[in-house]
Write an enzyme that holds these catalytic residues in place. Structure first.
Site, PDB file in Angstrom:
ATOM      1  N   ASN A   1       0.857  -1.134   0.081  1.00  0.00           N
ATOM      2  CA  ASN A   1       0.151   0.029   0.043  1.00  0.00           C
ATOM      3  C   ASN A   1       1.103   1.319   0.020  1.00  0.00           C
ATOM      4  O   ASN A   1       1.599   1.372   0.689  1.00  0.00           O
ATOM      5  CB  ASN A   1      -0.850  -0.132   1.078  1.00  0.00           C
ATOM      6  CG  ASN A   1      -1.838   1.169   1.492  1.00  0.00           C
ATOM      7  OD1 ASN A   1      -1.905   2.112   0.631  1.00  0.00           O
ATOM      8  ND2 ASN A   1      -2.237   1.507   2.500  1.00  0.00           N
TER       9      ASN A   1
ATOM     10  N   LYS B   1       0.098   4.445  -0.350  1.00  0.00           N
ATOM     11  CA  LYS B   1      -0.486   5.406   0.295  1.00  0.00           C
ATOM     12  C   LYS B   1      -0.368   6.681  -0.589  1.00  0.00           C
ATOM     13  O   LYS B   1      -0.172   6.560  -1.649  1.00  0.00           O
ATOM     14  CB  LYS B   1       0.106   5.835   1.657  1.00  0.00           C
ATOM     15  CG  LYS B   1      -0.033   4.642   2.537  1.00  0.00           C
ATOM     16  CD  LYS B   1       0.014   4.613   4.053  1.00  0.00           C
ATOM     17  CE  LYS B   1       0.043   3.113   4.753  1.00  0.00           C
ATOM     18  NZ  LYS B   1      -0.204   3.475   6.279  1.00  0.00           N
TER      19      LYS B   1
ATOM     20  N   HIS C   1      -9.674   1.125   4.624  1.00  0.00           N
ATOM     21  CA  HIS C   1      -8.138   1.314   5.409  1.00  0.00           C
ATOM     22  C   HIS C   1      -8.555   2.236   6.550  1.00  0.00           C
ATOM     23  O   HIS C   1      -9.419   3.077   6.471  1.00  0.00           O
ATOM     24  CB  HIS C   1      -7.342   1.890   4.442  1.00  0.00           C
ATOM     25  CG  HIS C   1      -5.848   1.871   5.100  1.00  0.00           C
ATOM     26  ND1 HIS C   1      -5.514   2.646   6.080  1.00  0.00           N
ATOM     27  CD2 HIS C   1      -4.770   0.816   4.914  1.00  0.00           C
ATOM     28  CE1 HIS C   1      -4.175   2.468   6.443  1.00  0.00           C
ATOM     29  NE2 HIS C   1      -3.851   1.368   5.783  1.00  0.00           N
TER      30      HIS C   1
ATOM     31  N   GLU D   1      -7.031   4.703   7.796  1.00  0.00           N
ATOM     32  CA  GLU D   1      -6.579   6.021   7.512  1.00  0.00           C
ATOM     33  C   GLU D   1      -7.869   6.604   6.773  1.00  0.00           C
ATOM     34  O   GLU D   1      -8.358   7.636   6.776  1.00  0.00           O
ATOM     35  CB  GLU D   1      -5.551   6.159   6.768  1.00  0.00           C
ATOM     36  CG  GLU D   1      -4.396   5.979   7.314  1.00  0.00           C
ATOM     37  CD  GLU D   1      -3.163   5.463   6.817  1.00  0.00           C
ATOM     38  OE1 GLU D   1      -3.022   5.343   5.436  1.00  0.00           O
ATOM     39  OE2 GLU D   1      -2.173   5.029   7.470  1.00  0.00           O
TER      40      GLU D   1
ATOM     41  N   GLU E   1      -5.579  -5.171  10.399  1.00  0.00           N
ATOM     42  CA  GLU E   1      -4.516  -3.940  10.702  1.00  0.00           C
ATOM     43  C   GLU E   1      -4.660  -3.472  12.070  1.00  0.00           C
ATOM     44  O   GLU E   1      -5.596  -2.500  11.958  1.00  0.00           O
ATOM     45  CB  GLU E   1      -4.432  -2.932   9.701  1.00  0.00           C
ATOM     46  CG  GLU E   1      -4.057  -3.615   8.168  1.00  0.00           C
ATOM     47  CD  GLU E   1      -3.559  -2.609   7.371  1.00  0.00           C
ATOM     48  OE1 GLU E   1      -2.294  -2.979   6.869  1.00  0.00           O
ATOM     49  OE2 GLU E   1      -4.016  -1.528   7.151  1.00  0.00           O
TER      50      GLU E   1
ATOM     51  N   GLY F   1       2.503   2.181  10.940  1.00  0.00           N
ATOM     52  CA  GLY F   1       3.469   3.134  10.817  1.00  0.00           C
ATOM     53  C   GLY F   1       4.253   3.441  11.833  1.00  0.00           C
ATOM     54  O   GLY F   1       4.985   4.763  12.123  1.00  0.00           O
TER      55      GLY F   1
ATOM     56  N   SER G   1       3.370  -2.425  10.151  1.00  0.00           N
ATOM     57  CA  SER G   1       4.559  -2.240  10.693  1.00  0.00           C
ATOM     58  C   SER G   1       5.526  -3.541  10.047  1.00  0.00           C
ATOM     59  O   SER G   1       6.308  -4.168  10.805  1.00  0.00           O
ATOM     60  CB  SER G   1       5.171  -1.921  11.943  1.00  0.00           C
ATOM     61  OG  SER G   1       4.744  -0.584  12.098  1.00  0.00           O
TER      62      SER G   1
HETATM   63  P1  PGA Z   1       2.800   0.240   7.888  1.00  0.00           P
HETATM   64  O1  PGA Z   1       1.292   0.371   6.932  1.00  0.00           O
HETATM   65  O2  PGA Z   1       3.153  -1.176   7.117  1.00  0.00           O
HETATM   66  O3  PGA Z   1       3.464   1.329   7.084  1.00  0.00           O
HETATM   67  O4  PGA Z   1       2.665   0.098   9.112  1.00  0.00           O
HETATM   68  C1  PGA Z   1       0.354  -0.858   6.743  1.00  0.00           C
HETATM   69  C2  PGA Z   1      -0.805  -0.151   6.274  1.00  0.00           C
HETATM   70  O5  PGA Z   1      -1.352   0.963   6.422  1.00  0.00           O
HETATM   71  O6  PGA Z   1      -1.394  -0.887   5.329  1.00  0.00           O
END
Ligand code: PGA
Length: 250
Positions: A9, A11, A95, A97, A167, A173, A213
């Site tokens: 992803n 982003k 997601h 976010e 997640e 992140g 992560s």
């Molecule tokens: P990350 O993000 O691997 O940077 O923690 C995962 C995601 O948001 O899908």
């Protein structure tokens, strides 16, 4: 046997030019991989270019969001028909976010999932609890609601194609990952909720990914867990060599 999926992803990162160079390098590094489904999800602006570069490779392309309608007066939105026509095969839906910053609800996510299937896009449906919810011991309740409302009323023929990503929001992140055991526990719980809705046989066919992560040094342990069928990778998918190491988790 469920075939593992490793999905990146990206982003809101990568200009078209950088997206092309990232995916070209990646394609060279993983061209021999056959036993893992590889997916990259660039921003909308780079989809066309990335679909071009990956034509004829073992890398599939997904979008990070979409509207549920086919077309209409929805300024700033992109439709499933548009994504399908350009050559996308996956779409990330719900997601955290999107839920946190753009007010997405389980009801809207449910509409989007149905619409994705209508256009033969494979939805990667994200669920997961906030830190506070984990600390209050309500992780299973939160995830149950997201799954029950999000996956309501799907056709049984669609279920085997469905991909879910667990997640935990506090792991995204942050450099903090859920332990392998905690991830396995919630993911097997998700499979149980799906089995209550659609039966064990269909629930056993769904691929459920872990995200939050994921890095080259923690993927192997996660993949050894019985119910974890892959990963949705953010930060570590932005660099070809690092992402290739995750794809070669064995
Ligand atoms: P990350 O993000 O691997 O940077 O923690 C995962 C995601 O948001 O899908």
């Amino acid at each position: 046997m469920r075939k593992p999926i490793i999905a990146g992803n990206w982003k809101m990162y990568k200009t078209v030019e950088r997206a092309i160079s990232l995916v070209s390098e990646l394609a060279g590094l993983v061209s021999d991989v056959r036993d893992v489904e590889i997916v990259v999800c660039p921003p909308f602006t780079a989809l066309d270019a990335v679909i071009d570069v990956t034509a004829g490779t073992n890398i599939a392309v997904g979008a990070q969001n979409m509207h549920w309608e086919t077309e209409g007066a929805f300024t700033g939105e992109v439709s499933p028909m548009m994504l399908k026509q350009m050559g996308c095969s996956y779409v990330i839906l719900g997601h955290s976010e999107r839920r946190q910053y753009f007010g997405e609800t389980d009801e809207n996510i449910n509409r989007k999932i149905k619409s994705a299937f209508r256009y033969q896009l494979i939805p990667i449906v994200c669920v997961g609890e906030l830190l506070e919810q984990r600390e209050n011991g309500v992780t299973e309740q939160v995830v149950r609601t997201q799954i029950e409302a999000g996956l309501k009323g799907l056709e049984t023929s669609e279920i085997p194609k469905l991909v879910v990503a667990y997640e935990p929001v506090w792991a995204i992140g942050t450099g903090k990952t859920a332990s392998n055991e905690d991830a396995q526990q919630v993911i097997s719980f998700i499979r149980k909720v799906v089995s209550e809705m659609y039966g064990q046989e269909l629930a056993d066919q769904i691929r459920i990914l872990y995200g939050g992560s994921v890095k080259p040094d923690n993927i192997t342990g996660l993949m050894q867990e019985k119910d974890i069928d892959g990963a949705l990778v953010g930060g570590a998918s932005l660099e070809a060599e690092t992402f290739a190491k995750i794809i070669r988790f064995k």
